[in-house]
Write an enzyme that holds these catalytic residues in place. Sequence first.
Site, short mmCIF file in Angstrom:
data_model
loop_
_atom_site.label_atom_id
_atom_site.label_comp_id
_atom_site.label_asym_id
_atom_site.label_seq_id
_atom_site.Cartn_x
_atom_site.Cartn_y
_atom_site.Cartn_z
N ASP A 45 0.82 -1.21 0.00
CA ASP A 45 0.00 0.00 0.00
C ASP A 45 0.86 1.27 0.00
OD1 ASP A 45 -2.26 -1.54 -0.03
OD2 ASP A 45 -2.68 -1.34 2.11
N GLY A 46 2.00 1.22 0.71
CA GLY A 46 2.89 2.38 0.72
C GLY A 46 3.43 2.68 -0.66
N ASP B 191 -0.88 15.80 20.19
CA ASP B 191 0.37 15.44 19.52
C ASP B 191 0.26 15.69 18.02
OD1 ASP B 191 1.42 14.70 21.91
OD2 ASP B 191 1.46 12.55 21.52
N THR C 212 -9.04 4.18 6.84
CA THR C 212 -8.62 2.88 7.36
C THR C 212 -7.13 2.84 7.66
OG1 THR C 212 -8.41 2.11 5.07
CG2 THR C 212 -10.46 1.58 6.22
N ALA C 213 -6.48 4.00 7.64
CA ALA C 213 -5.04 4.06 7.88
C ALA C 213 -4.73 4.70 9.24
CB ALA C 213 -4.36 4.80 6.73
N TYR C 214 -3.95 5.77 9.25
CA TYR C 214 -3.49 6.39 10.49
C TYR C 214 -4.66 6.87 11.36
CZ TYR C 214 -0.29 9.36 13.31
OH TYR C 214 0.43 9.94 14.31
N SER C 215 -5.68 7.41 10.74
CA SER C 215 -6.84 7.88 11.48
C SER C 215 -7.50 6.76 12.27
CB SER C 215 -7.86 8.52 10.53
OG SER C 215 -9.06 8.84 11.20
N SER D 44 -6.19 4.12 13.54
CA SER D 44 -5.41 3.75 14.72
C SER D 44 -5.54 4.77 15.84
CB SER D 44 -3.94 3.57 14.34
OG SER D 44 -3.35 4.81 13.98
N ALA E 174 -3.70 11.75 20.09
CA ALA E 174 -3.48 11.90 21.54
C ALA E 174 -3.90 13.29 22.04
CB ALA E 174 -2.01 11.65 21.88
#
Length: 307
Positions: free
Chosen positions: A78-79, A181, A192-195, A197, A216
């Site tokens: 994916d990257g 942060d 479905t990626a960084y968000s 998590s 955070a």
Amino acid sequence: MTGKNLRFALFGNVHHPENSAAISRLLTALQRHGAQIAVDQHYYDFLTTLPDNPLHETHYSVFTELPPSDFAFSLGGDGTLLKTASRVRSHQVPIVGVNMGRMGFLADVGADEVEACVDALYLGDYTVDDRALIQVTTNGEHIEGCDCALNDVAILKRDTASMISIRASIDGEHLATYQADGLIVSTPTGSTAYSLSNGGPIITPRTGVLLMTAVAPHSLNIRPIVIPDSASIELTVSSRSHTFLVAIDGRSQTMPEGATIHLHRAPYTAKIVKRSGSNYFSTLRQKLMWAADSRIIEVRSEERASP
């Protein structure tokens, strides 16, 4: 060999030499159809260092700027597909993602399916999924390099334990000042990626929205918010280190405190090729184990382990 004269641009991951066999199968399949093959210079430099160079006996050209192409192959994970999308940008060339990595959520063609995938392209047995992009400017100027994100744009603190302060406005109206942060602004594709998590919701493609998720946050009152993708987002950052990071699909650069980041939907889309019968919800269940019942998974695992 078919009668279609198609042109293919090849991009790929330069860190996995074990994938040369799959690359060779792809090149053989393309040549069998009489395809015109162009290889990204960076990827070419990598392939020619391999002991079993898959480009051997292949007719191809090498490029640094994308040539006229009917399809772009992204060979990696994916990257790699995100990087390919940044190279294709406004050319609107459909991207075929071949998964040679781990997740393969966007790049969903298996390495063992490349021959069938090429045949399907020549038969027209595929669909093209238009995915929204986020365009980034700072202080009215375009950011150097890639200024569009298929997944997300993240505003993040640098090498300090202190939070940063991010003042966010939507269409000129103050939304909130995040003490956190960082802040992630994602497309439905990037939900479905960084968000995800960081507690953000899953949003199906082509929904027509953007998602803002804090990283955070200091306050429990801060929750992810969904806004129309027609909106213009303005972000101003204060930081004790007097700098912060802007990460566009994971590619970050340092920005000075006080810089204003403007985000809006790009005037063009990323075109992702999907195999006929490909189903987004099925991919969610298979790749992310979404809505999976752990009790059933454990039982099936025990059944497979039984003699």
